[in-house]
Design a protein around this motif. Structure first.
Motif, PDB file in Angstrom:
ATOM      1  N   ARG A 184     -29.407  36.039 -23.420  1.00  0.00           N
ATOM      2  CA  ARG A 184     -29.042  37.329 -23.994  1.00  0.00           C
ATOM      3  C   ARG A 184     -28.762  38.327 -22.877  1.00  0.00           C
ATOM      4  O   ARG A 184     -29.126  38.111 -21.724  1.00  0.00           O
ATOM      5  CB  ARG A 184     -30.171  37.850 -24.888  1.00  0.00           C
ATOM      6  CG  ARG A 184     -30.470  36.947 -26.066  1.00  0.00           C
ATOM      7  CD  ARG A 184     -31.703  37.414 -26.818  1.00  0.00           C
ATOM      8  NE  ARG A 184     -32.004  36.523 -27.932  1.00  0.00           N
ATOM      9  CZ  ARG A 184     -33.075  36.633 -28.697  1.00  0.00           C
ATOM     10  NH1 ARG A 184     -33.965  37.600 -28.462  1.00  0.00           N
ATOM     11  NH2 ARG A 184     -33.275  35.786 -29.689  1.00  0.00           N
ATOM     12  N   VAL A 185     -28.151  39.437 -23.256  1.00  0.00           N
ATOM     13  CA  VAL A 185     -27.833  40.509 -22.304  1.00  0.00           C
ATOM     14  C   VAL A 185     -28.409  41.818 -22.838  1.00  0.00           C
ATOM     15  O   VAL A 185     -28.159  42.177 -23.994  1.00  0.00           O
ATOM     16  CB  VAL A 185     -26.308  40.661 -22.111  1.00  0.00           C
ATOM     17  CG1 VAL A 185     -25.999  41.860 -21.223  1.00  0.00           C
ATOM     18  CG2 VAL A 185     -25.717  39.381 -21.528  1.00  0.00           C
ATOM     19  N   MET A 186     -29.179  42.514 -22.012  1.00  0.00           N
ATOM     20  CA  MET A 186     -29.658  43.847 -22.368  1.00  0.00           C
ATOM     21  C   MET A 186     -29.002  44.853 -21.436  1.00  0.00           C
ATOM     22  O   MET A 186     -29.092  44.724 -20.210  1.00  0.00           O
ATOM     23  CB  MET A 186     -31.180  43.958 -22.273  1.00  0.00           C
ATOM     24  CG  MET A 186     -31.698  45.369 -22.573  1.00  0.00           C
ATOM     25  SD  MET A 186     -33.504  45.503 -22.640  1.00  0.00           S
ATOM     26  CE  MET A 186     -33.792  44.965 -24.327  1.00  0.00           C
ATOM     27  N   ASP A 200     -29.369  48.331 -25.482  1.00  0.00           N
ATOM     28  CA  ASP A 200     -28.564  47.488 -26.369  1.00  0.00           C
ATOM     29  C   ASP A 200     -28.691  46.019 -25.962  1.00  0.00           C
ATOM     30  O   ASP A 200     -28.571  45.688 -24.775  1.00  0.00           O
ATOM     31  CB  ASP A 200     -27.092  47.908 -26.307  1.00  0.00           C
ATOM     32  CG  ASP A 200     -26.870  49.295 -26.863  1.00  0.00           C
ATOM     33  OD1 ASP A 200     -26.743  49.422 -28.083  1.00  0.00           O
ATOM     34  OD2 ASP A 200     -26.848  50.257 -26.072  1.00  0.00           O
ATOM     35  N   VAL A 201     -28.897  45.145 -26.942  1.00  0.00           N
ATOM     36  CA  VAL A 201     -29.047  43.720 -26.685  1.00  0.00           C
ATOM     37  C   VAL A 201     -27.895  42.959 -27.345  1.00  0.00           C
ATOM     38  O   VAL A 201     -27.559  43.210 -28.510  1.00  0.00           O
ATOM     39  CB  VAL A 201     -30.397  43.194 -27.214  1.00  0.00           C
ATOM     40  CG1 VAL A 201     -30.548  41.707 -26.896  1.00  0.00           C
ATOM     41  CG2 VAL A 201     -31.552  43.987 -26.610  1.00  0.00           C
ATOM     42  N   TYR A 202     -27.320  42.022 -26.599  1.00  0.00           N
ATOM     43  CA  TYR A 202     -26.227  41.193 -27.087  1.00  0.00           C
ATOM     44  C   TYR A 202     -26.576  39.728 -26.856  1.00  0.00           C
ATOM     45  O   TYR A 202     -27.306  39.397 -25.914  1.00  0.00           O
ATOM     46  CB  TYR A 202     -24.918  41.533 -26.369  1.00  0.00           C
ATOM     47  CG  TYR A 202     -24.332  42.869 -26.760  1.00  0.00           C
ATOM     48  CD1 TYR A 202     -23.288  42.958 -27.676  1.00  0.00           C
ATOM     49  CD2 TYR A 202     -24.826  44.045 -26.211  1.00  0.00           C
ATOM     50  CE1 TYR A 202     -22.751  44.179 -28.040  1.00  0.00           C
ATOM     51  CE2 TYR A 202     -24.299  45.281 -26.578  1.00  0.00           C
ATOM     52  CZ  TYR A 202     -23.261  45.333 -27.491  1.00  0.00           C
ATOM     53  OH  TYR A 202     -22.744  46.554 -27.857  1.00  0.00           O
ATOM     54  N   THR A 203     -26.050  38.857 -27.707  1.00  0.00           N
ATOM     55  CA  THR A 203     -26.342  37.427 -27.598  1.00  0.00           C
ATOM     56  C   THR A 203     -25.078  36.609 -27.832  1.00  0.00           C
ATOM     57  O   THR A 203     -24.225  37.000 -28.645  1.00  0.00           O
ATOM     58  CB  THR A 203     -27.428  37.015 -28.615  1.00  0.00           C
ATOM     59  OG1 THR A 203     -27.640  35.593 -28.534  1.00  0.00           O
ATOM     60  CG2 THR A 203     -27.020  37.358 -30.041  1.00  0.00           C
ATOM     61  N   PRO A 204     -24.942  35.469 -27.151  1.00  0.00           N
ATOM     62  CA  PRO A 204     -23.809  34.586 -27.441  1.00  0.00           C
ATOM     63  C   PRO A 204     -24.020  33.782 -28.714  1.00  0.00           C
ATOM     64  O   PRO A 204     -23.070  33.215 -29.256  1.00  0.00           O
ATOM     65  CB  PRO A 204     -23.768  33.668 -26.207  1.00  0.00           C
ATOM     66  CG  PRO A 204     -25.155  33.683 -25.667  1.00  0.00           C
ATOM     67  CD  PRO A 204     -25.716  35.037 -25.968  1.00  0.00           C
ATOM     68  N   ALA A 205     -25.253  33.724 -29.232  1.00  0.00           N
ATOM     69  CA  ALA A 205     -25.546  32.946 -30.438  1.00  0.00           C
ATOM     70  C   ALA A 205     -24.852  33.555 -31.647  1.00  0.00           C
ATOM     71  O   ALA A 205     -24.995  34.738 -31.930  1.00  0.00           O
ATOM     72  CB  ALA A 205     -27.054  32.896 -30.673  1.00  0.00           C
ATOM     73  N   GLY A 206     -24.082  32.754 -32.344  1.00  0.00           N
ATOM     74  CA  GLY A 206     -23.386  33.221 -33.531  1.00  0.00           C
ATOM     75  C   GLY A 206     -22.199  34.107 -33.252  1.00  0.00           C
ATOM     76  O   GLY A 206     -21.655  34.722 -34.173  1.00  0.00           O
TER      77      GLY A 206
END
Length: 260
Positions: free
Chosen positions: A125-127, A132-138
């Protein structure tokens, strides 16, 4: 009943960079000329999106920053902070003089900051700016998916109160909304949602005393319950015109919805 939760975040004209770092005024040396040029180190007003590039070795961060007739932003930087527990922490900063009312930096613009990671992001994940948190999942590459109020791993669709609350949160409805389950199985959910109205609720009227009701039908997906359609008719005839695949056992005994 399950009350729809609303999270409110108040942003100032410019968010000062990261808790603990404070603000920093950058001396330009122009004050001797009488010009008002106080530049302050700041973080973006808002993060609009994150995506990977360079085979996952870099991140492109879309950010909202001040704008105006003059120079409002300089020295935009994206930096890798640290990598811990499956999360990549990055910082996006810039210098601005938007805190000076005379600067004319009253608008906003969208900019892109590049963050070099050194190695592919992978499944981490990326914070951004500890917020703000982002994820490649989904997500649909190269974009990353923003983790909302239900987190990065939403509750799977189940016939439970916590899953119903998530369904309400993910439905485009006003505040002061509560729900009553009318039918549920592994694939479908039916909720009657009631929204209170009045000046206490931000609407004209006497108090939060009246209400508007809707019946929502949801389909189960991997990320949770997805709202599909609304219909307040009794039985299955009305909803089957919109959603013929809905099992009859979930709509046969539905009463006509009182819309308040």
């Amino acid at each position: 009943m399950w009350q729809r939760g609303i999270r409110t975040v108040v942003l100032g004209a410019t968010m000062v960079i990261l808790a603990g770092c404070g603000s920093e005024t950058v001396d330009t040396g122009e004050e001797a000329t009488g010009a008002s040029t106080a530049w302050t180190l700041a973080a973006p007003l808002r993060i609009d999106g994150v995506r990977t590039s360079d085979g996952g070795r870099s991140l492109a961060v879309d950010a909202e920053v001040p704008d105006g007739a003059g120079d409002c932003v300089r020295s935009l930087r994206g930096e890798l902070d640290t990598v811990e527990h499956g999360t990549v922490y990055v910082r996006v900063t810039y210098e601005t003089r938007s805190l000076d009312r005379a600067s004319g930096c009253t608008g906003t613009q969208r900019v892109e900051a590049t963050v070099k990671l050194g190695e592919p992001l992978g499944a981490r994940r990326v914070m951004v700016n500890s917020r703000d948190v982002y994820t490649p999942a989904g997500a649909a590459p190269p974009a990353l998916r923003h983790c909302g109020e239900n987190g990065c791993d939403p509750t799977p669709p189940r016939c439970t109160p916590s899953s119903y609350r998530q369904a309400i949160n993910d439905t485009d409805i006003p505040e002061h909304t509560s729900g009553e389950e009318r039918g549920c199985d592994d694939a479908w959910l039916v909720l009657d949602l009631s929204t209170r109205t009045g000046p206490v609720c931000g609407d004209p009227g006497d108090g939060c005393s009246s209400g508007v009701s809707q019946r929502w039908f949801y389909r189960a997906e991997t990320s949770g319950w997805r709202p599909v359609t609304t219909n307040g008719d009794a039985g299955c005839a009305g909803v089957h015109k919109l959603l013929p695949e809905l099992p009859e056992r979930l709509c046969a005994s539905l009463p006509r919805l009182d819309r308040g």
